[in-house]
Motif scaffolding. Structure first.
Motif, PDB file in Angstrom:
ATOM      1  N   THR A 204       0.825  -1.217   0.000  1.00 28.58           N
ATOM      2  CA  THR A 204       0.000   0.000   0.000  1.00 28.58           C
ATOM      3  C   THR A 204       0.851   1.256   0.000  1.00 28.58           C
ATOM      4  N   THR A 205       2.017   1.180   0.605  1.00 29.44           N
ATOM      5  CA  THR A 205       2.893   2.356   0.634  1.00 29.44           C
ATOM      6  C   THR A 205       3.391   2.705  -0.758  1.00 29.44           C
ATOM      7  N   TRP A 206       3.698   1.673  -1.566  1.00 30.00           N
ATOM      8  CA  TRP A 206       4.278   1.922  -2.878  1.00 30.00           C
ATOM      9  C   TRP A 206       3.219   2.169  -3.955  1.00 30.00           C
ATOM     10  N   ASN A 207       1.951   2.121  -3.624  1.00 30.87           N
ATOM     11  CA  ASN A 207       0.909   2.333  -4.635  1.00 30.87           C
ATOM     12  C   ASN A 207       0.816   3.789  -5.071  1.00 30.87           C
ATOM     13  N   ASN A 208       1.353   4.697  -4.304  1.00 31.69           N
ATOM     14  CA  ASN A 208       1.291   6.112  -4.658  1.00 31.69           C
ATOM     15  C   ASN A 208       2.572   6.501  -5.382  1.00 31.69           C
ATOM     16  N   TYR A 209       2.400   7.008  -6.630  1.00 33.52           N
ATOM     17  CA  TYR A 209       3.557   7.355  -7.449  1.00 33.52           C
ATOM     18  C   TYR A 209       3.519   8.828  -7.826  1.00 33.52           C
ATOM     19  N   LEU A 210       4.595   9.261  -8.428  1.00 34.12           N
ATOM     20  CA  LEU A 210       4.662  10.646  -8.881  1.00 34.12           C
ATOM     21  C   LEU A 210       3.509  10.960  -9.825  1.00 34.12           C
ATOM     22  N   GLU A 211       2.996  12.168  -9.697  1.00 32.76           N
ATOM     23  CA  GLU A 211       1.896  12.552 -10.581  1.00 32.76           C
ATOM     24  C   GLU A 211       2.332  12.472 -12.046  1.00 32.76           C
ATOM     25  N   ASN A 212       1.591  11.704 -12.792  1.00 29.53           N
ATOM     26  CA  ASN A 212       1.792  11.598 -14.240  1.00 29.53           C
ATOM     27  C   ASN A 212       3.183  11.075 -14.616  1.00 29.53           C
ATOM     28  N   ASN A 217      -0.457   5.787 -13.561  1.00 28.41           N
ATOM     29  CA  ASN A 217       0.216   5.508 -12.299  1.00 28.41           C
ATOM     30  C   ASN A 217       0.159   4.030 -11.932  1.00 28.41           C
ATOM     31  N   ASP A 218       0.233   3.181 -12.913  1.00 25.67           N
ATOM     32  CA  ASP A 218       0.205   1.750 -12.653  1.00 25.67           C
ATOM     33  C   ASP A 218       1.578   1.305 -12.156  1.00 25.67           C
TER      34      ASP A 218
END
Length: 616
Positions: A204-212, A217-218
Motif C-alpha cells: 500500500t505504501t508503494w501504490n502512490n507514485y509521482l503525478e503523471n 500511475n500503474d
C-alpha cells in the motif's frame, strides 16, 4: 456559581538546523510564514452551567474552550536552488546533482518549543481564579535518523523494500567518491526497477507514485518501463528518467500535558507522565491525536484504584500504583472524595487533612516510605535532588514546627516520645477512639460515587485492663520501642517529633485494622489509617529540653568623696559609692539538643521568662 471567562493561548516555535546552522523557512507566492505559530481564544461560561466532575459521565465534566483549528506552514521542498515555479522551498548548502558535483546526504535536526498560558477570571470581580504558564522543549528530532527508522540493514543495499531502507545514508565503505549514491538511493532504484521485490506489507505504501510519471500511475507498468531504461539493451532511447517511486515518510511529534490530580497542575513536572508508555515521536502511523483526545479523561489520571476508564494496565499489589498508599490517599477515587478542613484545626494532627501539593495526597502521617525512583516516576519530577525534598515522609518534619501549646509551661504535660514505659504511653493512648473496618472481604463493595466504607469505633484500652503481650496497647508500645531502637541513623533514638509517625502500629499496621488485600484496596480510608496519629500528636514532644534558671545581680556605682588620687597615679579611684542595685531571674530553654546523637544539632537558647526581683 459565578460567571467566569477562560482565556488561553498556545505558541509553538520550530527551528530546523544542519551542520551549517539554522535553516530559514522561506516561502514565495501568497504565503509568507515565520517559524512561529500562535493560537488564542477567550470563552465565557455563565454561572451554574459547570456542575463539576461526574465519574459516571466524565465527558460532561469538561468544558473545552480550545479550537480544533491548527495551522502549519505549507508543504515545501529543499534543493540547491529554487526554480521559478516553486511554491515553497528553502535552500541548503547541500549538492544533489550526482554526475556534476556529487551527492552529500543532508543531516537535519528539528527543534520544537511549545508554550501554553491559561487564565480563569471571575468576571464580576475581575479577579484571577487560576493561572497556568507552561513551557515544553520537546526532544530534538534527528530527522534523517527518524526517516531511516526500522530499516532492515543500512550497511548494504539491494534487500530492503521497507520505508526506512529508502533513507539509509551509508555508502559503500570502499567508495571514495562523493557522487556514489547512498544505500537508500540504491534501494529506491531497486524498488523502481523491480530488482528489490515489494512485500505485501509495503504494497500500500508503494501504490502512490509521482503525478503523471507513468500513464495511469500503474505500479507494475512503472517498474517495467524503468527497468527498460536501466537496461542498456532494453530498447529505451531516453538519456534521463525520473525514478517512478519517490519515497516519503511523515514524522509526528506530540507535546501533551495531562493532569493526574486536578488540584496539582501548576508546573510542567506536574503534567509529565513518566509512568505512561505513549510515544512522543512516531513515523508513518498517526497515534492518538492530542486534539481528538481533548475533553476526555487522560491516561495520566490515576487516583486511588487507578484510572477508572483505562483498567488492566498495572500489575498486582503491592508493586503497583493503583493502590499504593505511599503515593496517594486511600479511597480518594475522584476529586469529590476530598474532605478538607475549612475552619481552625482542632489539633496539629489535623494537618493530615491538608493537601500537600503532590498528586492525590494530603499531608502524610503514615509509616510506609517510598523510594526515590518510584517517587520520581509518580510525580514526574526528574530532578532527583528536588524530588527528594518532596517525598511523603518529609512531612513528618512539619510536626517540629507546629504546636498547640500556648506557652512553654503547657508543654510540660506532653509525653516525651523517648519514653519506653507502658504506663506512660497508656496515659496518652488510653481512651483514644480508633476506627476499625468491620466488613468481611465479601461485603466490601467496589469504588463508586457516594461510597463510604463502614467503620466501628473502638477505644484503646489502658494498660492493665486487657493485659498480655497481645493487647492492642502492648502491641503499639512494643512497636514504638522497636522502631525507636532500630533507628540506625540516629543511634537508636528519634531525632524529630514526627519520627514517631514511622511506627507502623500507629497507622499502616494498626491492631484495629483488618488488613486483608480486599480491605486495603477498598475498605480502609486515609482517615482510618491516620486516626491515632491525628489525635495524639498534640500530646507529644520530642524530649525533655534542658532548662536553666539564671540569677543576675547588678550595681551602679560612682566615685566616693575624696576617693580620687591626685598624686602617684593621677585619676585613680580608690573607693566607690553604690547608687543603685538590681536583681533579675531568667529561665532559659535549650532547644535542638540531640538525644544520644553522634552529631548533635546546633542548639539555640529560648528565653522562657525574665523577671526583675523586688528589693527584699
Amino acid at each position: 456559581p459565578r460567571d467566569i471567562q477562560i482565556i488561553g493561548a498556545v505558541d509553538t516555535t520550530f527551528v530546523l538546523t544542519n551542520e551549517n546552522g539554522i535553516i530559514p523557512a522561506s516561502f514565495v507566492g501568497s504565503v509568507q510564514a515565520s517559524n512561529r505559530i500562535s493560537l488564542g481564544m477567550s470563552v465565557p461560561y455563565s454561572a451554574n452551567t459547570w456542575k463539576g466532575f461526574d465519574p459516571e459521565l466524565p465527558k460532561r465534566s469538561f468544558r473545552v474552550p480550545l479550537t480544533n483549528f491548527f495551522w502549519s506552514p505549507t508543504n515545501c521542498s529543499w534543493q540547491s536552488a529554487a526554480p521559478a515555479s516553486s511554491l515553497g522551498y528553502f535552500t541548503l548548502p547541500v549538492i544533489t546533482n550526482f554526475n556534476q558535483q556529487g551527492l552529500e546526504a543532508p543531516h537535519w535536526w528539528l527543534n520544537v518549543n511549545t508554550r501554553l498560558r491559561f487564565i480563569m477570571v471571575d468576571t464580576a470581580s475581575s479577579r484571577i481564579l487560576d493561572y497556568v504558564n507552561l513551557n515544553s522543549d520537546a526532544p530534538t528530532i534527528n530527522v534523517m535518523q527518524e526517516l531511516a527508522q526500522k530499516a532492515a540493514d543500512c550497511s548494504t543495499s539491494g534487500n530492503d523494500s521497507g520505508p526506512g531502507g529508502q533513507w539509509c545514508t551509508n555508502k559503500p565503505a570502499t567508495s571514495a567518491y562523493t557522487y556514489t549514491p547512498t544505500y537508500g538511493i540504491l534501494n529506491q532504484i531497486g524498488v523502481s526497477d523491480g530488482s528489490i521485490k515489494i512485500t505485501p506489507k509495503n504494497q500500500t505504501t508503494w501504490n502512490n507514485y509521482l503525478e503523471n510519471a507513468i500513464a495511469g500511475n500503474d505500479m507494475n507498468l512503472a517498474i517495467t518501463n524503468f527497468a527498460k531504461f536501466m537496461d542498456k539493451n532494453g530498447g529505451s532511447t531516453n538519456l534521463s528518467m525520473r525514478a517512478p517511486f519517490s519515497p516519503y515518510r511523515t514524522i509526528y511529534q506530540y507535546v501533551s500535558w495531562q493532569v493526574n490530580d486536578p488540584l496539582v497542575h501548576y508546573m510542567a513536572q506536574d503534567l509529565t507522565d513518566l509512568l505512561g508508555t505513549a510515544k512522543t515521536l512516531q513515523v508513518d502511523e498517526v497515534g492518538e491525536s492530542p486534539i481528538r483526545s481533548i475533553g476526555t479523561v487522560k491516561p495520566h489520571y490515576r487516583p486511588w484504584g487507578g484510572n477508572p476508564y483505562k483498567k488492566g494496565t498495572d500489575t498486582p499489589p503491592p508493586y503497583f500504583t493503583d493502590y499504593h498508599l505511599e503515593l496517594k490517599d486511600p479511597l480518594a477515587a475522584w476529586s469529590d472524595n476530598w474532605d478538607f478542613p475549612t475552619n481552625k484545626l482542632p489539633n496539629i494532627g489535623w494537618l493530615g487533612r491538608v493537601h500537600r501539593g503532590t498528586p492525590w495526597q494530603t499531608v502524610y502521617m503514615k509509616s510506609a516510605t517510598v523510594d526515590i525512583n518510584t517517587w520520581i516516576k509518580w510525580t514526574g519530577n526528574a530532578d532527583k535532588n528536588d524530588a527528594i525534598l518532596t517525598q511523603p515522609q518529609k512531612d513528618w518534619h512539619l510536626f517540629d514546627l507546629f504546636t498547640t501549646a500556648p506557652n512553654a509551661n503547657a508543654t510540660r504535660g506532653q509525653l516525651p516520645i523517648h519514653q519506653t514505659g507502658l504506663a506512660a504511653w497508656s496515659a496518652v493512648l488510653g481512651g483514644v477512639l480508633t476506627l476499625s473496618n468491620n466488613l468481611a472481604d465479601a461485603d466490601v463493595p467496589g469504588l463508586y460515587p457516594g461510597f463510604f466504607p463502614s467503620y466501628a469505633a473502638f477505644p484503646i484500652e489502658p494498660a492493665g485492663v486487657t493485659g498480655g503481650t497481645n493487647s492492642a496497647m502492648q502491641r503499639i508500645v512494643d512497636g514504638i520501642n522497636y522502631t525507636r531502637a532500630s533507628t540506625n541513623y540516629n543511634n537508636g533514638s528519634f531525632k524529630h517529633l514526627g519520627d514517631i509517625l514511622s511506627v507502623p502500629e500507629l497507622s499502616t499496621n494498626s491492631p484495629f485494622l483488618h488488613l486483608s488485600l480486599t480491605n486495603q484496596m477498598r475498605g480502609i480510608s486515609d482517615a482510618a489509617y491516620e486516626r491515632v496519629p491525628q489525635q495524639i500528636m498534640s500530646l507529644l514532644r520530642l524530649g525533655d529540653q534542658p532548662r536553666f534558671v539564671i540569677y543576675a545581680y547588678g550595681q551602679s556605682l560612682k566615685p566616693a568623696d575624696r576617693s580620687i588620687v591626685s598624686g602617684g597615679i593621677p585619676g585613680l579611684c580608690t573607693n566607690y559609692q553604690i547608687t543603685g542595685e538590681s536583681a533579675v531571674r531568667a529561665v532559659v530553654r535549650v532547644e535542638g539538643v540531640g538525644v544520644n546523637e553522634a552529631t548533635p544539632y546546633r542548639p539555640r537558647v529560648v528565653i522562657e521568662s525574665y523577671n526583675n526581683l523586688p528589693p527584699d
